[in-house]
Design a protein around this motif. Structure first.
Motif, mmCIF file in Angstrom:
data_model
loop_
_atom_site.group_PDB
_atom_site.id
_atom_site.type_symbol
_atom_site.label_atom_id
_atom_site.label_comp_id
_atom_site.label_asym_id
_atom_site.label_seq_id
_atom_site.Cartn_x
_atom_site.Cartn_y
_atom_site.Cartn_z
ATOM 1 N N VAL A 399 0.922 -1.262 -0.157
ATOM 2 C CA VAL A 399 -0.036 0.170 -0.011
ATOM 3 C C VAL A 399 0.977 1.285 0.079
ATOM 4 C CG1 VAL A 399 -1.692 1.263 1.433
ATOM 5 C CG2 VAL A 399 -2.090 -1.341 1.091
ATOM 6 N N LYS A 400 0.853 2.162 -0.834
ATOM 7 C CA LYS A 400 1.522 3.394 -1.087
ATOM 8 C C LYS A 400 0.660 4.325 -0.700
ATOM 9 C CE LYS A 400 3.785 5.462 -5.226
ATOM 10 N NZ LYS A 400 2.959 6.522 -5.707
ATOM 11 N N LEU A 401 1.412 5.489 0.105
ATOM 12 C CA LEU A 401 0.679 6.746 0.268
ATOM 13 C C LEU A 401 0.794 7.623 -0.683
ATOM 14 C CD1 LEU A 401 1.110 5.147 2.926
ATOM 15 C CD2 LEU A 401 0.931 7.271 4.157
ATOM 16 N N GLU A 402 -0.380 8.260 -1.096
ATOM 17 C CA GLU A 402 -0.196 9.122 -2.205
ATOM 18 C C GLU A 402 -1.015 10.433 -2.153
ATOM 19 O OE1 GLU A 402 -0.127 8.099 -6.391
ATOM 20 O OE2 GLU A 402 -0.279 5.968 -5.843
ATOM 21 N N ARG A 403 -0.743 11.595 -2.495
ATOM 22 C CA ARG A 403 -1.586 12.781 -2.640
ATOM 23 C C ARG A 403 -1.958 12.894 -3.783
ATOM 24 N NH1 ARG A 403 2.123 15.610 1.799
ATOM 25 N NH2 ARG A 403 0.403 15.805 3.500
ATOM 26 N N PHE A 404 -3.022 13.233 -4.226
ATOM 27 C CA PHE A 404 -3.745 13.876 -5.416
ATOM 28 C C PHE A 404 -4.138 15.179 -5.619
ATOM 29 C CE2 PHE A 404 -6.131 9.335 -5.170
ATOM 30 C CZ PHE A 404 -4.943 8.624 -5.497
ATOM 31 N N ILE A 405 -3.603 15.669 -6.763
ATOM 32 C CA ILE A 405 -3.675 17.190 -6.918
ATOM 33 C C ILE A 405 -4.937 17.633 -7.068
ATOM 34 C CG2 ILE A 405 -3.496 17.198 -9.447
ATOM 35 C CD1 ILE A 405 -1.315 19.457 -7.385
ATOM 36 N N PHE A 406 -5.747 16.798 -7.149
ATOM 37 C CA PHE A 406 -7.262 17.366 -7.598
ATOM 38 C C PHE A 406 -7.881 17.547 -6.087
ATOM 39 C CE2 PHE A 406 -7.800 12.807 -8.450
ATOM 40 C CZ PHE A 406 -8.208 12.449 -7.249
ATOM 41 N N ASP A 407 -7.236 17.516 -4.915
ATOM 42 C CA ASP A 407 -7.783 17.624 -3.703
ATOM 43 C C ASP A 407 -7.492 19.057 -3.267
ATOM 44 O OD1 ASP A 407 -8.647 15.382 -3.207
ATOM 45 O OD2 ASP A 407 -6.910 14.422 -2.320
ATOM 46 N N LEU A 408 -6.934 19.884 -4.280
ATOM 47 C CA LEU A 408 -7.014 21.277 -4.175
ATOM 48 C C LEU A 408 -8.435 22.066 -4.393
ATOM 49 C CD1 LEU A 408 -3.534 22.183 -5.514
ATOM 50 C CD2 LEU A 408 -4.446 22.793 -3.312
ATOM 51 N N LEU A 409 -9.205 21.055 -5.520
ATOM 52 C CA LEU A 409 -10.293 21.849 -5.645
ATOM 53 C C LEU A 409 -11.504 22.491 -4.649
ATOM 54 C CD1 LEU A 409 -10.079 20.745 -8.673
ATOM 55 C CD2 LEU A 409 -12.188 19.915 -8.698
ATOM 56 N N PRO A 410 -11.586 21.476 -3.522
ATOM 57 C CA PRO A 410 -12.374 22.296 -2.435
ATOM 58 C C PRO A 410 -12.061 23.562 -1.944
ATOM 59 C CG PRO A 410 -12.203 19.902 -2.153
ATOM 60 C CD PRO A 410 -10.877 20.212 -3.226
ATOM 61 N N PHE A 411 -10.801 23.875 -2.221
ATOM 62 C CA PHE A 411 -10.296 25.159 -1.500
ATOM 63 C C PHE A 411 -10.603 26.416 -2.861
ATOM 64 C CE2 PHE A 411 -7.861 21.685 0.353
ATOM 65 C CZ PHE A 411 -8.102 22.163 1.743
ATOM 66 N N ALA A 412 -10.812 25.991 -4.036
ATOM 67 C CA ALA A 412 -11.129 27.088 -4.959
ATOM 68 C C ALA A 412 -12.369 27.698 -4.741
ATOM 69 C CB ALA A 412 -11.107 26.336 -6.185
ATOM 70 N N ARG A 413 -12.485 28.828 -5.173
ATOM 71 C CA ARG A 413 -13.718 29.846 -4.990
ATOM 72 C C ARG A 413 -14.498 29.544 -6.176
ATOM 73 N NH1 ARG A 413 -10.111 34.619 -3.032
ATOM 74 N NH2 ARG A 413 -10.179 34.058 -0.709
ATOM 75 N N ARG A 414 -13.867 29.342 -7.296
ATOM 76 C CA ARG A 414 -14.647 28.986 -8.319
ATOM 77 C C ARG A 414 -13.979 27.928 -9.315
ATOM 78 N NH1 ARG A 414 -18.262 33.343 -10.668
ATOM 79 N NH2 ARG A 414 -18.780 31.899 -12.783
ATOM 80 N N VAL A 415 -14.755 26.942 -9.417
ATOM 81 C CA VAL A 415 -14.271 25.781 -10.345
ATOM 82 C C VAL A 415 -14.864 25.706 -11.723
ATOM 83 C CG1 VAL A 415 -14.160 23.156 -10.642
ATOM 84 C CG2 VAL A 415 -13.706 24.501 -8.405
ATOM 85 N N LEU A 416 -14.178 25.694 -12.973
ATOM 86 C CA LEU A 416 -15.042 25.244 -14.079
ATOM 87 C C LEU A 416 -14.783 24.137 -14.517
ATOM 88 C CD1 LEU A 416 -16.562 26.506 -16.624
ATOM 89 C CD2 LEU A 416 -14.129 27.260 -17.427
ATOM 90 N N VAL A 417 -15.869 23.432 -15.207
ATOM 91 C CA VAL A 417 -15.529 22.159 -16.000
ATOM 92 C C VAL A 417 -15.825 22.291 -17.378
ATOM 93 C CG1 VAL A 417 -16.768 20.073 -16.186
ATOM 94 C CG2 VAL A 417 -16.190 20.879 -13.762
ATOM 95 N N VAL A 418 -14.957 22.010 -18.250
ATOM 96 C CA VAL A 418 -14.967 22.150 -19.526
ATOM 97 C C VAL A 418 -14.932 20.902 -20.246
ATOM 98 C CG1 VAL A 418 -14.057 23.205 -21.611
ATOM 99 C CG2 VAL A 418 -13.744 24.386 -19.481
ATOM 100 N N GLU A 419 -16.044 20.443 -21.077
ATOM 101 C CA GLU A 419 -16.022 19.300 -21.795
ATOM 102 C C GLU A 419 -15.205 18.870 -22.915
ATOM 103 O OE1 GLU A 419 -19.424 15.874 -23.570
ATOM 104 O OE2 GLU A 419 -19.844 18.048 -23.197
#
Ligand code: UTP
Length: 495
Positions: A399-419
């Motif tokens: 079992v390897k311990l990892e951090r995921f960059i997308f866990d920064l999302l909850p700290f963003a005031r505005r998130v945009l999703v582009v298909e």
């Protein structure tokens, strides 16, 4: 296999009660409490220098996180089935997750605005406000390629490695926009040397060396997947692995890169992963969408095809946006349709791992001391076993311990999703065979090139491989096609 060392006569704790002189008492006690005293099993045979090295490495451990991870492994034990097995603690997965709120889809409206967005993106790049950041520190255990994945040959005709494949897109944009787009490459101890050497040997594939920065990510310990015991890489060293693509956030801070980029006028980072040659690096339309919607973080997504598809989804949990890994998404939510019975998944926004981060946002997170959570993934990690043998597992053992960059999302005031168009932009290279393998990537790249050639009046015979230099625009390609419109042998259109 190396010859086994002589095994010391160990006491019940795993440390020879007579030979533990010199082990710092606080460390020994803490590790014993965690059931990890075996890390000192070879202590009596170590030289003073090796002992000091082991103590140094142990002192760097984050014991609180380690304790949680050990508890997690012991709890889940052999029930663990997934590749990435805890994304978020269950309590954080709200019962009624919703699809993301601010979305730009690939539809008629997109095409109406595309020119405007492209223009906005190009202007920002021409002002030197965009830097490309590629994460290339992974071990690529599923692919089974012994070198950095960035050196894997993907060019269907040329055999260009992934690094070159991506870098040439940046070189093309720089030339077309007369823009200085710097590149940051995240490496790990596993990939650093070979990566830096390859960039030097190939003169950064056309990028000015002063515009290429390497940052090396951190490492985290690996645990035996059945017992939760720390794995050893040598009698005096823990087995470690890179700390996940989220290690980028810490690496940029540690190395002062955020500040360096800010000083040179960069305002946003175009983040991508080395193993998707479908990525349109620094795509001006995507950058333009991000700017037009004043997002702090933008995520490029594809429509998830089935509830089972192994792709994380962008969701809104009623308060913030986040990405939930497929393994953490309760089945009921993964299968939910909107409208009910429509056959369309409600949580549809599959993460392609291409993001844009405002630099100010990252600086704010750093200033606020944001720490990304640890996730656990199972991997095949070589280790030094208790009998003193070097073991190279062929199946996930750790079992390897990892951090995921997308866990920064909850700290963003505005998130945009582009298909994005899945066929064009999602060609991940993950596995040795089957889906997302060299074979599927090659077929995908060939058919994209063939379509472009056909659009410009050419014809590609079945079974023929074609590849186009990203620095070639349509005009240049059309001229070459006009000379030989029917392509019957493998052909590279490029310099
Ligand atoms: P993956 O999660 O697919 O991992 O990485 P991997 O190491 O490449 O492959 P496996 O899981 O061992 O088979 C996705 C992207 O994140 C980068 C990889 O280089 C790839 O671009 N990554 C991953 C890092 O930069 N560091 C890491 O610690 C993990």
């Amino acid at each position: 296999m190396a010859s086994p060392l002589r095994i010391p006569d160990r006491g019940p704790s795993g440390v020879d009660a007579r030979c533990d002189a010199g082990i710092p008492a606080d460390l020994r006690n803490r590790l014993e409490e965690l059931g990890q005293a075996h890390v000192f099993a070879w202590w009596p045979q170590l030289s003073a220098a090796l002992r000091a090295g082991l103590v140094r490495q142990l002192r760097e451990l984050d014991f609180d996180s380690l304790e949680q991870s050990i508890a997690y492994v012991r709890r889940s034990g052999s029930n663990r089935t997934g590749q990435a097995d805890v994304g978020l603690p269950a309590a954080n997965v709200a019962d009624e997750l919703q699809p993301p709120r601010d979305v730009i889809r690939q539809d008629a409206s997109f095409r109406r605005h595309a020119d405007h967005w492209r223009c906005l993106g190009e202007q920002s790049m021409a002002r030197g406000e965009v830097a490309a950041v590629v994460v290339a520190g992974g071990m690529g255990t599923r692919l089974g390629w012994p070198r950095p994945k960035g050196l894997f040959p993907v060019g269907p005709v040329t055999g260009k490695p992934l690094f070159q494949w991506h870098v040439e897109q940046i070189v093309a944009l720089r030339g077309r926009l007369r823009a200085a787009i710097p590149l940051v490459v995240m490496t790990s101890t596993f990939t650093h040397e070979a990566t830096v050497q390859a960039f030097a040997e190939h003169r950064c594939w056309g990028l000015p060396p002063h515009d290429v920065t390497f940052v090396c990510q951190g490492e985290a310990p690996a645990l035996d997947r059945d017992t939760g015991r720390l794995l050893m890489a040598a009698p005096h060293r823990l087995a470690t692995a890179p700390d996940g693509h989220g290690g980028l956030f810490g690496a940029l801070q540690r190395e002062g890169t955020l500040e360096q980029l800010r000083r040179r006028g960069v305002r946003r980072l175009f983040y991508f992963q080395i193993d998707n040659p479908g990525t349109r690096v620094c795509d001006p339309e995507f950058v333009g969408c991000h700017l037009a919607r004043r997002a702090e973080v933008s995520v490029r997504v594809i429509r998830k095809q089935t509830p089972e598809e192994r792709v994380g989804v962008v969701v809104f949990d009623g308060r913030v946006h986040r990405i939930v890994e497929y393994i953490d998404l309760p089945r009921r939510l993964a299968e939910a349709e909107a409208p009910p019975g429509s056959g369309k998944l409600r949580l549809w926004a599959g993460n392609t791992a291409v993001h844009i981060f405002e630099l100010d946002f990252l600086v704010r997170c750093a200033r606020d001391g944001v720490e990304l959570p640890w996730h656990h993934t199972t991997k095949a990690i070589p280790y030094f076993d208790s009998t003193g043998r070097w073991v190279r597992p062929t199946a996930p053992n750790a079992v390897k311990l990892e951090r995921f960059i997308f866990d920064l999302l909850p700290f963003a005031r505005r998130v945009l999703v582009v298909e994005a168009d899945r066929r064009r932009e999602y060609l991940p290279l993950k596995n040795r065979v089957g889906e997302n393998s060299p074979h599927t990537v090659r077929q995908g790249l060939i058919s994209l090139a063939a379509e472009r050639i056909q659009r410009l009046g050419g014809e590609v015979a079945a079974g023929t491989a074609v590849e186009i230099d990203p620095r070639w625009n349509d005009e240049r390609l059309a001229r070459a096609i006009a000379q030989t419109p029917r392509i019957t042998t493998d052909t590279y259109f490029g310099d």
